[in-house]
Motif scaffolding. Structure first.
Motif, short mmCIF file in Angstrom:
data_model
loop_
_atom_site.label_atom_id
_atom_site.label_comp_id
_atom_site.label_asym_id
_atom_site.label_seq_id
_atom_site.Cartn_x
_atom_site.Cartn_y
_atom_site.Cartn_z
N GLY A 44 0.68 -0.97 -0.03
CA GLY A 44 -0.16 0.04 0.25
C GLY A 44 0.55 1.06 0.43
O GLY A 44 2.14 1.57 0.17
N LEU B 145 0.95 5.09 1.68
CA LEU B 145 -0.06 6.25 1.84
C LEU B 145 -0.37 7.10 0.89
O LEU B 145 -0.08 7.60 -0.14
CB LEU B 145 0.71 7.27 3.58
CG LEU B 145 1.12 5.96 4.56
CD1 LEU B 145 1.75 6.78 5.71
CD2 LEU B 145 0.62 5.11 4.56
N PRO B 146 -1.26 8.10 1.05
CA PRO B 146 -1.56 8.86 -0.15
C PRO B 146 -1.50 9.84 -0.34
O PRO B 146 -1.57 9.81 -1.10
CB PRO B 146 -3.04 9.23 0.62
CG PRO B 146 -4.04 8.39 1.86
CD PRO B 146 -2.94 7.97 1.99
N ARG B 147 -0.52 10.95 0.68
CA ARG B 147 0.53 11.37 0.45
C ARG B 147 2.00 11.31 0.48
O ARG B 147 2.70 11.72 0.26
CB ARG B 147 0.28 12.61 1.12
CG ARG B 147 0.91 13.81 0.88
CD ARG B 147 0.83 14.38 -0.97
NE ARG B 147 0.97 15.17 -1.36
CZ ARG B 147 1.48 16.56 -1.12
NH1 ARG B 147 0.20 17.24 -0.67
NH2 ARG B 147 1.97 17.24 -2.01
N ARG C 117 -1.43 14.96 -3.98
CA ARG C 117 -2.16 13.00 -3.21
C ARG C 117 -2.52 12.23 -3.73
O ARG C 117 -3.53 12.13 -5.03
CB ARG C 117 -3.36 13.70 -1.98
CG ARG C 117 -3.59 12.59 -1.51
CD ARG C 117 -4.33 13.89 -0.12
NE ARG C 117 -5.60 12.37 1.28
CZ ARG C 117 -6.53 12.04 0.86
NH1 ARG C 117 -6.91 12.22 -0.41
NH2 ARG C 117 -6.24 10.50 1.29
N ARG D 72 -7.09 7.21 -1.08
CA ARG D 72 -7.23 6.38 -0.24
C ARG D 72 -7.72 4.83 -0.60
O ARG D 72 -8.67 5.84 -1.11
CB ARG D 72 -7.49 6.77 0.84
CG ARG D 72 -6.80 5.66 2.23
CD ARG D 72 -7.89 6.07 3.46
NE ARG D 72 -6.81 7.34 3.85
CZ ARG D 72 -5.62 6.91 4.70
NH1 ARG D 72 -6.10 5.89 5.35
NH2 ARG D 72 -5.33 8.49 5.05
N GLU D 73 -7.07 3.89 -1.22
CA GLU D 73 -7.29 2.80 -1.53
C GLU D 73 -8.61 2.01 -0.96
O GLU D 73 -9.71 1.84 -1.10
CB GLU D 73 -6.48 1.50 -2.36
CG GLU D 73 -5.80 2.25 -2.94
CD GLU D 73 -4.77 1.08 -3.26
OE1 GLU D 73 -4.14 0.31 -4.48
OE2 GLU D 73 -4.55 0.02 -2.46
N ALA D 74 -9.27 2.19 0.54
CA ALA D 74 -9.52 1.70 1.83
C ALA D 74 -10.99 2.54 1.38
O ALA D 74 -12.13 1.87 1.56
CB ALA D 74 -9.00 2.08 2.69
N ALA D 75 -10.05 4.51 0.78
CA ALA D 75 -12.08 5.01 1.10
C ALA D 75 -12.48 4.63 -0.19
O ALA D 75 -14.01 4.61 -0.23
CB ALA D 75 -11.46 6.42 1.09
N GLY E 100 -12.72 1.37 -1.27
CA GLY E 100 -13.01 0.42 -2.16
C GLY E 100 -12.61 -0.32 -2.63
O GLY E 100 -12.81 -1.70 -2.75
N LYS E 101 -11.35 -0.15 -3.60
CA LYS E 101 -10.90 -1.20 -4.17
C LYS E 101 -9.44 -0.65 -4.39
O LYS E 101 -9.05 0.52 -4.38
CB LYS E 101 -11.69 -1.75 -5.09
CG LYS E 101 -11.46 -0.79 -6.68
CD LYS E 101 -12.38 -1.84 -7.59
CE LYS E 101 -12.16 -0.84 -9.05
NZ LYS E 101 -12.88 -1.59 -9.79
N GLN E 102 -8.69 -1.70 -4.38
CA GLN E 102 -7.17 -1.79 -4.93
C GLN E 102 -6.54 -1.70 -6.13
O GLN E 102 -7.69 -2.07 -7.06
CB GLN E 102 -5.79 -3.32 -4.21
CG GLN E 102 -6.00 -3.37 -2.40
CD GLN E 102 -5.31 -4.40 -2.04
OE1 GLN E 102 -5.62 -5.47 -2.30
NE2 GLN E 102 -4.31 -4.33 -1.92
#
Lengths: 237, 237, 237, 237, 237, 237
Positions: free
Chosen positions: B64, B66-68, B73, B76-79, B81-83
């Motif tokens: 993964g 980090l978003p930044r 930026r 965020r993959e978690a936000a 909902g997918k990689q």
């Protein structure tokens, strides 16, 4: 004895390290004892749809934990395809707190996003995040001001956060993971150094609490926050 | 001139810091110049369904950012909902490489998960991840051995990874972000210190390449990997 | 003048209608003025994995709003494919509150699920949900006791919830939607009739607040909750 | 003996059937032995956001397998709600290869999408997909040229792909499923008929490999690709 | 004997309650015996992309069941992250039926959304939904007309829906849950009061049926629908 | 004139090709004019949870369209992450029809999955799917019987499906895409060769229809289905 051999109303050792990211407009690493959170503040020159054309800015936050920030590995939220309710609740709290810390109408039509990523967790990750996010945000605003993007610094309300709890019948400040797991009452306080409240969330985990206990927790929390805002001010110069 | 004033076939300064997590069985932070990746190795006493009852273990990886971690930026993959496909491709590569580094049949019925989280990105995040993951995995195996969970250390094949590219007509090793963005050819090599290949992935980004160019890239990559495995060995004592 | 021509510390008309579902073990419709929530309590003879074999029960809650419960239609969460952060936050609050209202170790290995569905919204949906959920839960436990599934009634802690806010400089109880939208401070209180706190969540919406304001809000909230628990007791006989 | 009674460096029977779809601008069915892939090339008069206003076109690819293309049924990705990492990895490879085969700046502001759907799988689905996709893409470009949408044909780099492996110590080309499952080394090569490399991906499945083995695999792969490009040229007239 | 002591071709007691929502432009609660559905009709001043600029309006529907509308609790679709095939099938049927009931070209460029939420289920939820949705839609159109948004009422085709089945060899109308579960044939009919068909869906559940049985079911269904349209007309005045 | 120069009640040329998959236990390609569907029948030695231990089998179906099966490319459902309502509705219809065609209690505890994938679409994809699925299912059952897995063939009810519509005031059978798009009434019929109905779904697309029109459509549909079952029987020998 509490971890770090401290008294019931003492914070764990607090470290605020500014400027830990080469890329972000503002950043800070915050440590409350073994809890370690990396916060970046990213600036984007756009606002959410409901604010378009209103001249005001926006501040939002996202929170995440590395899968092995915790004692046992948690499933990666990105792999699972959704954020847990706990994650959502925490990032909403951080976002509200940061919006209370800056006058949005002085930001111009831009969005600040505070990414709070927990590198290592030992209790208090949300309060450490808020305390570090304030620093990262101020640094980002200074970057904007330094580049002339903001002609003057927005007006700020310095604030910090701490957890308080009742553990074994005693009011304690800045709980570590073991204390947090066994606390009868758990309270998170976001406030200014001069005692004004931004957010208070108190939960009876195993035992209801009365107004007197609430007052004792708020007293302890306010004193700790006063210290945290001093630490922030030192770092921010 | 290249970053860190290095020659075409030189690595950026490499730092491997073992034991950076209080919780994980094994961990390491790896830096290739400004690229910084935190790797933890978590052990779980179970195997995927297709291996149950076979007595063998499993090694897998997740990756993964980090978003930044990046210049601007990323969502965020978690936000989201997918990689992304890129994330999946990279974590599959890390997992395959780590499975080549340890004899799975000597692990017992347990799973090692290597979480590679990019704290800061400046090119080469997948190769830094693999190089650090080897260290984290060995440390985790030593923990298991030290606790008696493993009666003897599994047999290991030390390996590392580096990126190589053709930039401005020149073969260069360990590309930073700017070089990576402008490379004509981009190759990732995972190999042992004695020149055996675990994985090679070469891509013509803007220009096809011939066998001679491939050979030159492999020569450069192998020399760099030899140095990386020495650095790993020093850290692992 | 406030809606329903009430004073600053008055509740809206409260209606609790028990037994509104033919199927659920316990149910209640709760109305706080124009806010209307249907609560069912469903019993399942199993517990979540982490409680298996421990002999204790579990209580959880889910919350939803019909798409047109609100002034303008909101997207259906089922169609969107995920629950909002607000929904998650609220259902976690309801669940925690209900777990504080019953001694889980006396439930036996079963799960009670409180579904709180907002049929019409006019502010205070989470506090109405909690107030109604207590009634639905007690009714479900009586059903279990009546059928002999539970040999004796679990021990209960009657509780209710109300919102309090500072609107136009005045502390007001049980805010409707218009007041809620313009409140400077917004506080949700879950407590027992005799003044013990289960959960308190206070948020500075547009203005920070001091301890004195907090105390005034808690005073107003506690008095209202005392009335709500009387209403619950009347319905429960 | 290998399937189809062929030698170690022989391809399986290859069939390229152009124009198999009534609707698509270009299409081809490709068979490598029992592996059968249907490729369509769809043209849309728009480009992704990052290319808007740049005058250049885009080529992308998607890959899928019918659930029972394989020996045992796999779960339908559409039903599961996400594509596997393997699918993503393959479609990214096909997309990169096709972008290397056409000069994007001569396409105009349009997107070509290559859908590669595996009707029946027996090893080599990604290499068959790439080999067929080149044919489908050229046919689509001819359609655009024939309709006058493109005033002149874009410049093309004919290319094809083949798998190579080390099986039982022998270098073999165009592995079928059984060989692929037992190969010690697995390499996918995308290249032009005159020996320039577009992409090379070699993986040690059960055994590391040295430079000599890599060279032998590349030699075998290049000879096979030369034949595949001849077959493409025959079909394309 | 059937529930509510009715004959084979009798409806259950039908109740249509208009105007049950303070917020929606039109609404109705519909009860077919113990089946209870809340329908709201929401108006938005926009149309789906494929209708933009065509001057016509659109009508769509969404359907949901509260988790404990049924005998045993079903998982909440919002929590699960997707709607079931059954839900999708039903809401598509409701939407098509409502589009047949109003002349879309007279609606202006706006969308009506009919939300049908099942509060309590005892068979026939889709037919009750359609019957109630017609009432809610007409009320919403009157609201628009009353406010002058629509200068004249759109032309309407009054319609209703009922289930019919073959149970124990007998044609029965308006099946409750128990009958529905044991029916040999299950047919849903949407029609006008004067016998014109909008939609007919007949399914052999346990036994195929012939044209004669179909005719008998249609006869029974048409008579029931005639009654339902009378009930709608009474409510609508 | 209709496509393929046929009369109003004529089918398009129908082709049923059995055994098109090397892997599936049963398979067939079905063509109704330019509509082409590949059906495989897969056997798994397990049943869904609700049938465990009951000794009975299960039959289910999944339906998909290749992205460019249609005139313009549709988004791939696997990439979008969910199946459309239309897809779900169709696969539920196919599954119900196939369960009516075989006595589930004679299948033993196993599941047959019919995958219907539309290679090319020109109207009637669901009716072609059902017609082909019957063939694929029978072939799979013969495979099981041939291998001795089934000691005797399950009892079967041969069935097929066809679309019927009212186009330009005329009842027409087996509509192609252009007719389907402009039909006033659209009806899908699943039935046996001797006129018993499995499923009938009739929809007023632009115009309501009366019983007489329904009868005319059923007459036309039944005659066509009689022909389709003859074609199935010829293929099945």
């Amino acid at each position: 004895m509490r971890s770090f051999q401290r008294g019931a109303l003492d914070l764990r050792p607090v470290t605020l390290t500014p400027g830990v990211s080469r890329h972000a407009e503002g950043s800070a690493q915050v440590e409350f004892g073994h809890t370690r959170v990396l916060v970046t503040c990213s600036v984007e020159e756009r606002v959410p749809p409901h604010l378009m054309g209103k001249g005001t800015g926006w501040v939002t936050a996202e929170y995440g934990m590395l899968p092995r920030a915790t004692h046992t590995r948690s499933q990666r939220e990105a792999a699972k395809g959704k954020q847990t309710g706990r994650t959502m609740e925490i990032q909403r709290l951080i976002g509200r707190s940061m919006r209370a810390a800056v006058n949005l109408s002085t930001l111009g039509p831009r969005t600040l996003t505070l990414d709070c990523d927990v590198i290592q967790a030992d209790g208090g990750t949300r309060t450490a995040s808020i305390t570090g996010a304030y620093v990262a945000m101020v640094l980002a605003l200074r970057t904007l001001h330094g580049k002339g993007t903001l002609s003057k610094m927005p007006s700020l309300t310095p604030l910090a956060a701490v957890s308080v709890g009742v553990v074994k019948g005693e009011v304690r400040v800045d709980l570590d993971y073991d204390e947090d797991s066994s606390a009868d009452v758990d309270l998170n306080l976001v406030a200014t150094g001069d005692g004004r409240i931004v957010e208070v969330q108190g939960t009876a985990e195993h035992q209801l609490f009365d107004r007197k206990a609430l007052d004792a927790m708020l007293d302890g929390g306010m004193a700790a926050i006063q210290q945290l805002t001093v630490a922030q001010a030192q770092v921010l110069g």
